[in-house]
Design a protein around this motif. Structure first.
Motif, PDB file in Angstrom:
ATOM      1  N   PRO A 678     -10.514  15.344  -1.154  1.00  0.00           N
ATOM      2  CA  PRO A 678     -11.823  15.889  -0.772  1.00  0.00           C
ATOM      3  C   PRO A 678     -12.957  15.264  -1.579  1.00  0.00           C
ATOM      4  N   TYR A 679     -14.120  15.321  -0.980  1.00  0.00           N
ATOM      5  CA  TYR A 679     -15.377  14.948  -1.638  1.00  0.00           C
ATOM      6  C   TYR A 679     -15.341  13.501  -2.165  1.00  0.00           C
ATOM      7  N   VAL A 680     -14.914  12.590  -1.278  1.00  0.00           N
ATOM      8  CA  VAL A 680     -14.873  11.155  -1.614  1.00  0.00           C
ATOM      9  C   VAL A 680     -15.500  10.399  -0.456  1.00  0.00           C
ATOM     10  N   TYR A 704     -16.269   6.644   5.191  1.00  0.00           N
ATOM     11  CA  TYR A 704     -15.854   7.948   5.695  1.00  0.00           C
ATOM     12  C   TYR A 704     -15.839   8.919   4.530  1.00  0.00           C
ATOM     13  N   GLN A 705     -16.716   9.952   4.579  1.00  0.00           N
ATOM     14  CA  GLN A 705     -16.822  10.919   3.490  1.00  0.00           C
ATOM     15  C   GLN A 705     -16.096  12.190   3.881  1.00  0.00           C
ATOM     16  N   THR A 706     -15.186  12.617   2.958  1.00  0.00           N
ATOM     17  CA  THR A 706     -14.436  13.850   3.184  1.00  0.00           C
ATOM     18  C   THR A 706     -15.217  15.049   2.648  1.00  0.00           C
ATOM     19  N   LYS A 707     -14.868  16.221   3.162  1.00  0.00           N
ATOM     20  CA  LYS A 707     -15.557  17.450   2.769  1.00  0.00           C
ATOM     21  C   LYS A 707     -15.107  17.880   1.375  1.00  0.00           C
ATOM     22  N   ALA A 708     -15.992  18.688   0.689  1.00  0.00           N
ATOM     23  CA  ALA A 708     -15.664  19.205  -0.637  1.00  0.00           C
ATOM     24  C   ALA A 708     -14.622  20.308  -0.525  1.00  0.00           C
ATOM     25  N   ALA A 709     -13.847  20.489  -1.609  1.00  0.00           N
ATOM     26  CA  ALA A 709     -12.840  21.542  -1.692  1.00  0.00           C
ATOM     27  C   ALA A 709     -12.648  21.893  -3.158  1.00  0.00           C
ATOM     28  N   GLU A 710     -11.960  23.033  -3.412  1.00  0.00           N
ATOM     29  CA  GLU A 710     -11.684  23.373  -4.806  1.00  0.00           C
ATOM     30  C   GLU A 710     -10.738  22.322  -5.399  1.00  0.00           C
ATOM     31  N   PRO A 711     -10.762  22.144  -6.736  1.00  0.00           N
ATOM     32  CA  PRO A 711      -9.860  21.157  -7.352  1.00  0.00           C
ATOM     33  C   PRO A 711      -8.411  21.506  -7.057  1.00  0.00           C
ATOM     34  N   ASP A 712      -7.604  20.504  -6.860  1.00  0.00           N
ATOM     35  CA  ASP A 712      -6.180  20.743  -6.627  1.00  0.00           C
ATOM     36  C   ASP A 712      -5.321  20.387  -7.833  1.00  0.00           C
ATOM     37  N   LYS A 713      -5.956  20.070  -8.940  1.00  0.00           N
ATOM     38  CA  LYS A 713      -5.200  19.803 -10.162  1.00  0.00           C
ATOM     39  C   LYS A 713      -6.065  20.178 -11.359  1.00  0.00           C
ATOM     40  N   ASN A 714      -5.429  20.386 -12.505  1.00  0.00           N
ATOM     41  CA  ASN A 714      -6.103  20.743 -13.751  1.00  0.00           C
ATOM     42  C   ASN A 714      -6.080  19.579 -14.718  1.00  0.00           C
ATOM     43  N   PRO A 715      -6.897  19.642 -15.770  1.00  0.00           N
ATOM     44  CA  PRO A 715      -6.893  18.561 -16.753  1.00  0.00           C
ATOM     45  C   PRO A 715      -5.508  18.390 -17.364  1.00  0.00           C
ATOM     46  N   THR A 716      -5.245  17.204 -17.803  1.00  0.00           N
ATOM     47  CA  THR A 716      -3.978  16.891 -18.472  1.00  0.00           C
ATOM     48  C   THR A 716      -4.219  16.655 -19.953  1.00  0.00           C
ATOM     49  N   ALA A 717      -3.115  16.455 -20.692  1.00  0.00           N
ATOM     50  CA  ALA A 717      -3.148  16.172 -22.139  1.00  0.00           C
ATOM     51  C   ALA A 717      -3.904  17.251 -22.907  1.00  0.00           C
ATOM     52  N   VAL A 718      -3.638  18.531 -22.561  1.00  0.00           N
ATOM     53  CA  VAL A 718      -4.280  19.642 -23.279  1.00  0.00           C
ATOM     54  C   VAL A 718      -3.615  19.804 -24.633  1.00  0.00           C
ATOM     55  N   GLU A 719      -4.414  19.867 -25.713  1.00  0.00           N
ATOM     56  CA  GLU A 719      -3.905  20.012 -27.078  1.00  0.00           C
ATOM     57  C   GLU A 719      -4.789  20.976 -27.846  1.00  0.00           C
ATOM     58  N   GLY A 720      -4.203  21.640 -28.859  1.00  0.00           N
ATOM     59  CA  GLY A 720      -4.962  22.487 -29.774  1.00  0.00           C
ATOM     60  C   GLY A 720      -4.619  22.148 -31.197  1.00  0.00           C
ATOM     61  N   PHE A 738     -13.217  11.270  -8.685  1.00  0.00           N
ATOM     62  CA  PHE A 738     -12.355  11.281  -7.512  1.00  0.00           C
ATOM     63  C   PHE A 738     -11.523  12.560  -7.450  1.00  0.00           C
ATOM     64  N   GLU A 739     -11.126  13.092  -8.622  1.00  0.00           N
ATOM     65  CA  GLU A 739     -10.264  14.267  -8.679  1.00  0.00           C
ATOM     66  C   GLU A 739     -11.044  15.581  -8.650  1.00  0.00           C
ATOM     67  N   SER A 740     -12.387  15.502  -8.750  1.00  0.00           N
ATOM     68  CA  SER A 740     -13.183  16.724  -8.853  1.00  0.00           C
ATOM     69  C   SER A 740     -13.178  17.531  -7.560  1.00  0.00           C
ATOM     70  N   ASN A 741     -13.004  16.848  -6.407  1.00  0.00           N
ATOM     71  CA  ASN A 741     -12.929  17.486  -5.089  1.00  0.00           C
ATOM     72  C   ASN A 741     -14.221  18.167  -4.654  1.00  0.00           C
ATOM     73  N   GLY A 742     -15.261  18.083  -5.449  1.00  0.00           N
ATOM     74  CA  GLY A 742     -16.507  18.716  -5.056  1.00  0.00           C
ATOM     75  C   GLY A 742     -17.521  18.664  -6.184  1.00  0.00           C
ATOM     76  N   PRO A 743     -18.758  19.061  -5.931  1.00  0.00           N
ATOM     77  CA  PRO A 743     -19.787  19.042  -6.978  1.00  0.00           C
ATOM     78  C   PRO A 743     -19.616  20.202  -7.955  1.00  0.00           C
ATOM     79  N   GLY A 744     -20.306  20.138  -9.100  1.00  0.00           N
ATOM     80  CA  GLY A 744     -20.322  21.216 -10.093  1.00  0.00           C
ATOM     81  C   GLY A 744     -19.015  21.369 -10.819  1.00  0.00           C
ATOM     82  N   LEU A 745     -18.387  20.258 -11.240  1.00  0.00           N
ATOM     83  CA  LEU A 745     -17.115  20.342 -11.942  1.00  0.00           C
ATOM     84  C   LEU A 745     -17.306  20.978 -13.321  1.00  0.00           C
ATOM     85  N   GLN A 746     -16.496  22.031 -13.639  1.00  0.00           N
ATOM     86  CA  GLN A 746     -16.500  22.699 -14.944  1.00  0.00           C
ATOM     87  C   GLN A 746     -15.066  23.011 -15.332  1.00  0.00           C
ATOM     88  N   TYR A 747     -14.910  23.568 -16.576  1.00  0.00           N
ATOM     89  CA  TYR A 747     -13.587  23.913 -17.071  1.00  0.00           C
ATOM     90  C   TYR A 747     -13.610  25.306 -17.686  1.00  0.00           C
TER      91      TYR A 747
END
Length: 1167
Positions: A678-680, A704-720, A738-747
């Motif tokens: 989505p959203y590409v 060809y532009q695809t429609k926006a959608a919610e993200p279908d994956k989460n960030p990787t390499a999460v560490e604390g 490319f992976e954001s799938n739409g505008p307004g990407l947040q975490y």
């Protein structure tokens, strides 16, 4: 007796063109020599249907031969044509050809008609065909007003041409005002009648210049019809319809064609969509080699049509809405054609013969005979002649029976006319082949020796080989009825002279010919198939062997034509080389080797390969939210099959200009179903790959532009991980655009202590990659998760990972540190682990600091050097390698975490035991004498204990570098100097020296030294070595050389005068021949000494007395320089020689010294 050729089936067995022409003569009519009386024979005439150009003079040909030469006359339209009465008509001298001069005056139409030529002499008359003379015509189109045509999209249309009738018929084509041919297709095509047919019209057919042209080739003129205007109106939707035929009409039609012509059948249909045309023959198959499809399969052509091609042909028009058929009934008629045309007869008086005239056609032709141009029925009677249908039978002919007979075979489609004469002669045999003709034939091929003959009656033919050979018989040879001798398979032993003998009752004729058999031309090395990449180089080899008496030429062909006129093609003796190979160079290359007698060839294919050409015509279809179908047209594979297609995409929204891999498909596919995110804003391109490499990318597809959608994956390499003792730093790898799938990407970042019951604490952050949690306990485990979201919603629930808050330095030192010394260089250390809580972080290991203990004075001189060893994990012991023996050490241990080191344990001291010492620091040989050498050394730099003694071993070395017996000597440890006595003089020794502790011996040091010959001479040699490069010494040597030269001159002068000189007087006075040394104080020379009783000279030491002995230093000594030579050059280039006078008596054997004197002694001994 009738004379005719023998139609043997062997006559056409040869393959070479000259042979075919020769054998064709064997089946042609008999040629009577022109010096003999014979009736006329027509040799040339104009065609039956003779269309002339009205702008040029009319030439009607009629040529004939005969003896006596024939006279000519003409008829026009069946009556005599008196050319003398028409001033525009003349006849060529010695010929019957008419020339009608219409260029000056007159019209071609005036002379239109049917002409026939007659050639006549005393033996008969021959006539030509009926020649129909017609002037060509190219009439103009009649004036007409053509209304514009307006049609709706999809309707059928026929644009009529209807050209004027010309002679011959015109060639029709359609063009526009710019003289450009109008494009034709399955939808639009021109019929056989010249009309332009549209199965359905399209808006692009709209134009005002549809023009039909008629080209009349005979007069080279083109006539033009008035332009036709067509306007096509676009309709919202065109109703589709099944096919119907525009031509021919109805379901069936008939077609008649003459044998030998081209049968052309046509079907043109209209419909929407455009129908396709197919052809079949009912109750039969179409002849494969004679059938062709023209005009987008709308025209079926069969060439060389025959009666067997008669039957029903069906054309089928088909589209998606229906199918229709039309049957064409074909009948093949035939104008008359020869089965056996009559041939000339040469008969001798009293012989019999026949003339046969057989023809066929559809309908069956009628046969009629003429004699000398008039029907036989009204011709003068001949008792020797009898007509039986298509045959005239002659019996007991006489000279008056000579005549020309005409056979006419006719039906409604045409006629055939043939002249054949009967010539009654009595002639001796004659051989027409030139005498001594040389025939050259390739071995293992047939040989044909010609013996063309004539005679009446017909002579018999015999062949002989050699001067006295017997007649050749048909078991090996073939003698044809025209006299030719055939050798089916010629061999080398067939070479020689052959004699042809012709006999009849009137006489005999002979002729000799010669035959040579040649070796065949062969290609020993043929060109081979080659595959070359574009821009490369290729070489074809063609090695030829041929008969040495023939000249061979080698020619290279490409695709059976000449090589391109290009400097990239080079030909030498055996090779064709092509450089910078291009696509157009691909094809078949043929090496042709030929002589005057034979020709051989060999071919090879060159395939020019390269990476494929880029695909083109990219098209996107089936466009969905998460998929699309991409199709393309492959480019040229450049002779290497495409193995796969690579598809790439560009995201113009997030990463414009960067192309990423999307998919790969097989080289046989031209479509691919692509998964989309989505959203590409997608663009695609395709590359083709073959065994050579990858093509350039295609042009990019549409976006060809695809429609926006919610993200279908989460960030990787999460560490604390904490950066401070009181914080937790949460990091992750953010999603790309490319992976954001739409505008307004947040975490959404969430955390809680792992071992507690706290609720999750969450915070939403912008598109960043880090968040810091403050106020955390030191090194506490936390559960962490990071979830992506955009304006369309949240990504799936993220995975939970474990992290830790920040670390602090450890608080406690390891206890109970123990050291176990394993040996003089290795110790083992043990310690107790610290409590886990005191580590305050992730345990990384334990670290040992150790150092060599030093006295107070040493610590003041230099900084204490500590060494560090780290042991990973929770180990509680470790080894310390590389310690120095007989040393005092101290160490401590610390625990290490991610933050750093904890406090050190109390220092623990330990000592290492003794070890073996290192080698002595140096060893020098000093003060060499005749029988002694003194050694000086420095103790080992690392004694590694208390030295107990030194060990010295030595052995002599002879002149061949062989070692003598080894002597062992113990020396107290407190010594640094030792003198060896009772050594051999002038001897080299090798020394081995090492120190010992209570543990054992250490490493050894080696050296070499030499005892001296004479200390004084050794010192002088030593000085010579030292001063030889000084400038003052070089000057002194030059002066000495000059004095010697002067002395030599004086000595020779006095000797030549016969007087005594002091040297000689001294020699007579002293019996002892010992050499007297040079007196250094006054510069005078000692007396001359004869070489007879020389005493051995003492050699000086090879090594200066104040240096360490090195073997290399002695290899280039002045002593060695003087051995084995009669003279030396000084450093300034002057010569220093030895002068030796001879007594009258030869020296006694064995008294000469075995050693030559050193350079210094040699100079001192010269008088």
């Amino acid at each position: 007796m009738q004379l005719k050729i023998m139609p043997k089936k062997k006559c056409l067995s040869a393959g070479r063109v000259p042979l075919i022409l020769f054998l064709c003569q064997m089946i042609s009519a008999l040629e009577v020599p022109l010096d003999l009386v014979q009736p006329p024979t027509i040799t040339q005439q104009s065609p039956k249907d003779y269309i002339i150009d009205p702008r040029e003079n009319i030439v009607i040909q009629c040529e004939a031969k005969g003896k006596p030469p024939p006279s000519f006359s003409w008829t026009r339209n069946g009556t005599h044509f008196d050319i003398d009465k028409d001033p525009l008509v003349t006849m060529k001298p010695g010929s019957g050809t008419l020339i009608i001069n219409i260029m000056s005056e007159g019209k071609a139409e005036t002379y239109e008609g049917v002409y026939q030529c007659t050639a006549r002499n005393e033996r008969g008359a021959a006539i030509s065909n009926n020649i129909v003379v017609r002037p060509s015509r190219s009439p103009l189109w009649t004036k007409e007003k053509l209304e514009p045509i307006t049609l709706q999209n999809g309707q059928p249309l026929v644009l009529p041409c209807r050209p004027p009738i010309g002679l011959p018929p015109a060639i029709i084509f359609w063009m526009d005002n710019s003289f450009q041919r109008l494009p034709q297709s399955e939808r639009v095509s021109q019929g056989l009648n010249g009309d332009l047919y549209f199965s359905n019209v399209l808006p692009e057919d709209t134009r005002e210049d549809y023009i039909c042209y008629a080209r009349f080739n005979h007069t080279q003129t083109i006539q033009q019809k008035q332009p036709i205007s067509l306007k096509v109106i676009s309709a919202k939707s065109s109703k589709e319809r099944p096919p119907t035929f525009l031509t021919p009409e109805g379901n069936a039609s008939r077609k008649e064609e003459l044998r030998g012509n081209v049968l052309s059948l046509e079907c043109i249909a209209e419909g929407l969509p455009t129908p396709l045309i197919y052809w079949i023959k009912e109750d039969g198959t179409l002849p494969a080699n004679r059938t062709f499809y023209r005009n987008f399969q709308k025209t079926l052509q069969i060439i060389q049509v025959s009666e067997a091609d008669s039957g029903n042909y069906q054309c089928i028009a088909k589209n998606t809405l229906g199918i229709i058929r039309h049957t064409i009934s074909v009948t093949v008629k035939a104008a008359p054609y020869w089965i056996m045309a009559p041939r000339n007869l040469v008969l001798s008086p009293g012989e019999d013969g026949t003339l046969i005239c057989r023809a066929n056609g559809n309908p069956k032709p009628r046969i009629s005979w003429l004699t000398n141009g008039v029907p036989t029925e009204i011709a003068p009677d001949d008792p020797s002649r009898r007509i039986d249908g298509d045959t005239i039978i002659f019996s007991n002919v006489q000279e008056r029976s000579s005549a020309v007979y005409q056979c006419n075979a006719s039906n409604e489609y045409g006629y055939l006319l043939a002249n054949a004469f009967v010539n009654v002669l009595a002639e001796l045999p004659r051989i027409l082949t030139p005498a001594n003709t040389l025939y050259q034939v390739i071995a293992n091929r047939p040989a044909f020796l010609d013996c063309a003959f004539f005679g009446s009656p017909l002579p018999t033919i015999e062949w002989f080989k050699g001067a006295k050979g017997s007649a050749l018989h048909e078991d090996i040879y073939v003698i044809h009825e025209n006299g030719t001798l055939e050798i089916p398979v010629a061999q080398k032993d067939n070479s020689g002279t052959y004699t042809c003998v012709a006999r009849n009752k009137l006489g005999v004729a002979k002729n000799e010919v010669h035959l040579e058999i040649k070796d065949p031309t062969r290609i020993l090395k043929q060109p081979e198939y080659a595959v070359v990449q574009r821009g490369g180089r290729v070489s074809f080899e063609c090695k030829v062997k041929h008969d040495h008496t023939l000249i061979a030429t080698v020619t290279w062909l490409k695709d059976n034509g000449e090589l391109p006129n290009d400097e990239r093609f080079t030909v030498d003796k055996d090779h064709l080389v092509v450089t910078d190979v291009r696509d157009s160079d691909g094809g078949i290359y043929t090496c042709v080797a030929n002589t005057t007698l034979d020709e051989v060839s060999a071919s090879a294919v060159l395939s020019v390969v390269d990476v494929p050409s880029p695909p083109f015509d990219l098209e996107l279809t089936d466009q969905l939210d998460k998929s699309v179908q991409l199709s393309w047209t492959p480019g040229d594979d450049n002779n290497s099959p495409i193995t796969k297609f690579i598809i790439e995409y560009e995201d113009a929204m997030h990463e414009a200009g960067l192309w990423h891999h999307q998919a790969e498909v097989s080289g046989t596919q031209t479509t691919a179903q692509l998964k989309l995110s989505p959203y590409v804003n997608y663009s695609f391109r395709v590359m083709a790959e073959n065994s050579i490499g990858r093509s350039l990318p295609s042009e990019a597809s549409e976006q060809y532009q695809t429609k926006a959608a919610e993200p279908d994956k989460n960030p990787t390499a999460v560490e604390g991980l904490g950066s401070e003792p009181d914080n937790l730093v949460i990091t992750w790898k953010p999603l790309n655009g490319f992976e954001s799938n739409g505008p307004g990407l947040q975490y959404k970042v969430s955390w809680r202590q792992k071992d507690g019951d706290d609720e999750w604490t969450s915070v939403v952050v912008a598109n960043v990659s880090k968040y810091i949690v403050s106020g955390t306990p030191t090194f506490v485990p936390y559960l962490i998760k990071v979830q992506a979201l955009n304006v369309m919603g949240f990504a799936p629930e993220p995975a939970v990972v474990t992290g830790h808050s920040g670390e602090d330095l450890p608080m406690v030192a390891p206890g109970n540190v123990r050291v176990n010394v394993v040996n003089s260089t290795l110790a083992e250390v043990h310690w107790d682990p610290v409590p886990l809580k005191s580590i305050r972080g992730r345990l990384q290991g334990y670290r040992i600091y150790y150092w060599k203990a030093q006295s107070a004075s040493q610590r003041n001189r230099r900084h204490l050097e500590k060494k560090i060893l780290t042991f990973q994990g929770s180990k509680t012991h470790g080894m310390l390698p590389g310690l120095e023996p007989f040393s005092h050490y101290a160490l401590n241990v610390r625990v290490v975490n991610g933050k750093g080191e904890g406090p050190a344990s109390p220092d623990r001291a330990f000592s290492t035991p003794e070890g073996v010492p290192s080698a002595p620091s140096s060893l020098k040989i000093v003060n060499p004498t005749l029988d002694s050498l003194t050694l000086e050394w420095d103790p080992p730099s690392r004694p590694n204990g208390i030295l107990t003694e030194y060990t010295l071993k030595y052995q002599p070395i002879n002149s061949t570098h062989e070692l003598g017996p080894l002597i062992d000597l113990k020396i107290p440890a407190n010594k640094t100097r030792w003198t060896l006595k009772n050594l051999n003089f002038s001897t080299r020794y090798k020394f081995y020296f090492y120190a010992q502790t209570s543990v054992g011996p250490g490493s050894q040091i080696t050296e070499e030294g030499v005892t001296t010959v004479d200390e004084g001479k050794m010192a002088m040699a030593s000085r010579q070595v030292d001063i030889a490069t000084q400038g003052w010494f070089i000057g002194l040597m030059c002066a000495v050389a000059l004095l010697i030269l002067i002395l030599l001159i004086v000595c020779f002068i006095r000797r030549n005068k016969g007087g005594k000189y002091p040297v000689k007087e001294k020699e007579d006075a002293h019996a002892d021949p010992e050499i007297q040394p040079m007196k250094e104080d006054d510069g005078t020379f000692g007396e001359y000494s004869d070489a007879e009783d020389h005493k051995p000279l003492k050699k000086g030491s090879r090594t200066p007395s104040d240096r360490t002995v090195k073997k290399e230093d002695s290899d280039d000594s002045l002593v060695d320089y003087g051995e084995g030579v009669n003279g030396q050059f000084n450093e300034d280039g002057s010569f220093i020689g030895q002068y030796s006078g001879k007594k009258e008596k030869e020296p006694a054997e064995g008294n000469e010294s075995s050693e030559a004197p050193s350079p210094v002694n040699a100079m001192n001994s010269f008088v």
